[in-house]
Design a protein around this motif. Structure first.
Motif, PDB file in Angstrom:
ATOM      1  N   HIS A 147      53.446 -49.780  14.159  1.00 49.47           N
ATOM      2  CA  HIS A 147      53.121 -50.987  13.396  1.00 49.47           C
ATOM      3  C   HIS A 147      51.624 -51.067  13.125  1.00 49.47           C
ATOM      4  N   ALA A 148      50.804 -50.664  14.092  1.00 49.95           N
ATOM      5  CA  ALA A 148      49.347 -50.787  13.963  1.00 49.95           C
ATOM      6  C   ALA A 148      48.778 -49.858  12.905  1.00 49.95           C
ATOM      7  N   VAL A 149      49.361 -48.654  12.746  1.00 50.67           N
ATOM      8  CA  VAL A 149      48.771 -47.674  11.834  1.00 50.67           C
ATOM      9  C   VAL A 149      49.369 -47.694  10.428  1.00 50.67           C
ATOM     10  N   GLN A 150      50.471 -48.425  10.227  1.00 55.91           N
ATOM     11  CA  GLN A 150      51.088 -48.440   8.900  1.00 55.91           C
ATOM     12  C   GLN A 150      50.122 -48.999   7.858  1.00 55.91           C
ATOM     13  N   ASN A 151      49.833 -48.203   6.824  1.00 55.79           N
ATOM     14  CA  ASN A 151      48.927 -48.606   5.750  1.00 55.79           C
ATOM     15  C   ASN A 151      47.600 -49.137   6.287  1.00 55.79           C
ATOM     16  N   ASN A 152      47.069 -48.422   7.260  1.00 51.08           N
ATOM     17  CA  ASN A 152      45.843 -48.875   7.909  1.00 51.08           C
ATOM     18  C   ASN A 152      44.911 -47.689   8.131  1.00 51.08           C
ATOM     19  N   GLU A 153      43.647 -47.984   8.399  1.00 53.98           N
ATOM     20  CA  GLU A 153      42.679 -46.951   8.732  1.00 53.98           C
ATOM     21  C   GLU A 153      42.912 -46.483  10.167  1.00 53.98           C
ATOM     22  N   VAL A 154      43.075 -45.191  10.349  1.00 51.09           N
ATOM     23  CA  VAL A 154      43.514 -44.669  11.639  1.00 51.09           C
ATOM     24  C   VAL A 154      42.418 -44.708  12.699  1.00 51.09           C
ATOM     25  N   PHE A 155      41.223 -44.204  12.389  1.00 49.95           N
ATOM     26  CA  PHE A 155      40.176 -44.072  13.406  1.00 49.95           C
ATOM     27  C   PHE A 155      39.784 -45.405  14.041  1.00 49.95           C
ATOM     28  N   PRO A 156      39.566 -46.471  13.266  1.00 46.04           N
ATOM     29  CA  PRO A 156      39.249 -47.746  13.929  1.00 46.04           C
ATOM     30  C   PRO A 156      40.403 -48.285  14.763  1.00 46.04           C
ATOM     31  N   LEU A 185      36.065 -43.827  24.391  1.00 46.27           N
ATOM     32  CA  LEU A 185      35.514 -44.807  23.445  1.00 46.27           C
ATOM     33  C   LEU A 185      34.207 -44.310  22.844  1.00 46.27           C
ATOM     34  N   LEU A 186      33.353 -43.700  23.655  1.00 40.38           N
ATOM     35  CA  LEU A 186      32.094 -43.146  23.136  1.00 40.38           C
ATOM     36  C   LEU A 186      32.355 -42.038  22.113  1.00 40.38           C
ATOM     37  N   ILE A 187      33.326 -41.183  22.405  1.00 39.34           N
ATOM     38  CA  ILE A 187      33.676 -40.098  21.481  1.00 39.34           C
ATOM     39  C   ILE A 187      34.171 -40.660  20.153  1.00 39.34           C
ATOM     40  N   LEU A 188      35.037 -41.663  20.221  1.00 41.02           N
ATOM     41  CA  LEU A 188      35.604 -42.248  18.996  1.00 41.02           C
ATOM     42  C   LEU A 188      34.549 -43.006  18.198  1.00 41.02           C
ATOM     43  N   LEU A 189      33.641 -43.682  18.874  1.00 37.52           N
ATOM     44  CA  LEU A 189      32.560 -44.374  18.158  1.00 37.52           C
ATOM     45  C   LEU A 189      31.656 -43.375  17.438  1.00 37.52           C
ATOM     46  N   LEU A 190      31.458 -42.211  18.047  1.00 38.66           N
ATOM     47  CA  LEU A 190      30.674 -41.155  17.393  1.00 38.66           C
ATOM     48  C   LEU A 190      31.391 -40.665  16.135  1.00 38.66           C
ATOM     49  N   ILE A 191      32.706 -40.496  16.222  1.00 33.23           N
ATOM     50  CA  ILE A 191      33.488 -40.086  15.046  1.00 33.23           C
ATOM     51  C   ILE A 191      33.399 -41.151  13.958  1.00 33.23           C
ATOM     52  N   PHE A 201      30.344 -41.344  11.604  1.00 35.06           N
ATOM     53  CA  PHE A 201      30.245 -40.402  10.488  1.00 35.06           C
ATOM     54  C   PHE A 201      31.378 -40.562   9.464  1.00 35.06           C
ATOM     55  N   THR A 202      32.527 -41.077   9.908  1.00 34.96           N
ATOM     56  CA  THR A 202      33.697 -41.085   9.018  1.00 34.96           C
ATOM     57  C   THR A 202      34.122 -42.463   8.542  1.00 34.96           C
ATOM     58  N   TRP A 203      33.588 -43.535   9.140  1.00 33.91           N
ATOM     59  CA  TRP A 203      34.108 -44.861   8.794  1.00 33.91           C
ATOM     60  C   TRP A 203      33.015 -45.902   8.570  1.00 33.91           C
ATOM     61  N   PHE A 204      32.103 -46.072   9.496  1.00 33.59           N
ATOM     62  CA  PHE A 204      31.075 -47.112   9.366  1.00 33.59           C
ATOM     63  C   PHE A 204      30.256 -47.005   8.075  1.00 33.59           C
ATOM     64  N   PRO A 205      29.879 -45.794   7.605  1.00 31.04           N
ATOM     65  CA  PRO A 205      29.032 -45.723   6.411  1.00 31.04           C
ATOM     66  C   PRO A 205      29.749 -46.057   5.106  1.00 31.04           C
ATOM     67  N   TYR A 206      31.084 -46.173   5.125  1.00 32.94           N
ATOM     68  CA  TYR A 206      31.849 -46.319   3.885  1.00 32.94           C
ATOM     69  C   TYR A 206      32.476 -47.706   3.796  1.00 32.94           C
ATOM     70  N   LYS A 207      31.961 -48.513   2.889  1.00 33.55           N
ATOM     71  CA  LYS A 207      32.419 -49.894   2.756  1.00 33.55           C
ATOM     72  C   LYS A 207      33.888 -49.963   2.382  1.00 33.55           C
ATOM     73  N   GLU A 208      34.334 -49.064   1.477  1.00 32.20           N
ATOM     74  CA  GLU A 208      35.736 -49.116   1.038  1.00 32.20           C
ATOM     75  C   GLU A 208      36.693 -48.843   2.188  1.00 32.20           C
ATOM     76  N   LYS A 209      36.283 -47.978   3.108  1.00 34.81           N
ATOM     77  CA  LYS A 209      37.129 -47.706   4.279  1.00 34.81           C
ATOM     78  C   LYS A 209      37.136 -48.888   5.240  1.00 34.81           C
ATOM     79  N   ARG A 210      35.970 -49.508   5.400  1.00 29.29           N
ATOM     80  CA  ARG A 210      35.892 -50.666   6.306  1.00 29.29           C
ATOM     81  C   ARG A 210      36.770 -51.795   5.802  1.00 29.29           C
TER      82      ARG A 210
END
Length: 299
Positions: free
Chosen positions: A22-31, A200-206, A209-218
């Motif tokens: 339910h959490a990942v359906q049509n959602n951003e996976v990494f966050p 959590l530190l590993i995922l925040l590092l990912i 580079f892959t999510w925080f810089p992109y407004k459309e993904k956020r």
């Protein structure tokens, strides 16, 4: 007793899988993955604080988090790397595949664990357990044929390879758990607290580079109540699993198989909740997998 703790772990893992779908359906996976790990970390944070300021109270409760040397932190970080890889692949696959396909493939985890337990820990299965082992693998192959009817061609679908990779890394982590618990004598809460922290530190590092810089993904990320529940249910399941592993007589190959009984919840309940196809046909290989687990568990 360790087998019953394994069954409790399987129960919470089954509920965890439903929330995860339910959490990942049509959602951003990494966050989603990061929030689930953060929720698990927050569950253990009060125990860590209490272990510093009220150690006697936490010891009496059985949730005292012990001090560990730097080398042990390194060993836990390796586990975090394994599971972060497994989760990233698994969540991506779950976003694009039916839960009734993903969960049975994940249930083939005992294949890798079984081989590792024999080669690394010299665990010796009997003849019927070997039959159960191959029955699980054969049943997963049947799922691949059913998957083709849903437009999922296993040989050409990258998400199938992702879930297979996730299963492999997860099995490696499972084998590694026995070393952490039985050789390094880590108690469940100490292992889980530091594991959640490093993951959590590993995922925040990912994400950096892959999510925080992109407004459309956020903007695509959707908060759902099931997102933190995924982490809470997972850490509850892991607690019972690690408690089971503390028993010197516990066999990792059997615990891995017991945990696969979570498939009952994912396929029988999840199939109806998410209205997925071919539920009746999937019951045949489901029975095969459960029969395989039974043979491994009770022979």
């Amino acid at each position: 007793m360790w087998m019953y703790l394994g069954l409790l772990a399987a129960l919470f893992l089954g509920l965890h899988n439903l929330c995860k779908k339910h959490a990942v359906q049509n959602n951003e996976v990494f966050p989603v993955v990061a929030v689930t790990i953060a929720a698990g970390f927050l569950v253990f944070l009060p125990f860590y604080i209490g272990s510093i300021y009220a150690p006697d109270v936490l010891k009496n409760m059985g949730f005292y988090i012990t001090s560990i040397p730097l080398q042990t932190h390194g060993f836990i970080f390796i586990k975090s790397m394994l599971m972060a890889s497994s989760w990233v692949l698994a969540y991506q696959a779950l976003k694009h595949l039916p839960i009734t396909i993903v969960t049975p493939i994940r249930s083939a985890g005992p294949f890798f664990t079984f081989i590792g337990a024999i080669c690394i820990y010299n665990e010796q299965p009997n003849a019927l357990q070997w039959v159960g082992f191959f029955l699980i693998i054969f049943s997963v192959m049947l799922y691949s044929k059913i998957g083709k009817k849903e437009g999922i061609v296993f040989k050409r679908n990258k998400w199938v390879f992702a879930i297979i990779g996730a299963t492999f890394f997860g099995s490696c982590s499972g084998l590694y758990d026995k070393f952490l618990v039985q050789s390094l004598f880590l108690n469940p809460q100490t292992l889980q607290f530091w594991f959640c922290w490093y993951t959590l530190l590993i995922l925040l590092l990912i994400l950096a580079f892959t999510w925080f810089p992109y407004k459309e993904k956020r903007e695509k990320f959707k908060w759902r109540w099931t997102t933190p529940m995924v982490g809470i249910l997972l850490q509850t399941a892991d607690y019972f699993y690690f408690k089971a592993l503390q028993d010197p007589e516990a066999l990792i190959m059997l615990l891995s198989a017991i945990k696969r009984s979570q498939i009952l919840i994912a396929v029988l309940v999840g199939g109806f909740i998410f209205k997925e196809k071919n539920k009746r046909k999937k019951l045949i290989p489901l029975i095969g997998i459960m029969a395989g687990v039974f043979l491994i568990l009770y022979t």
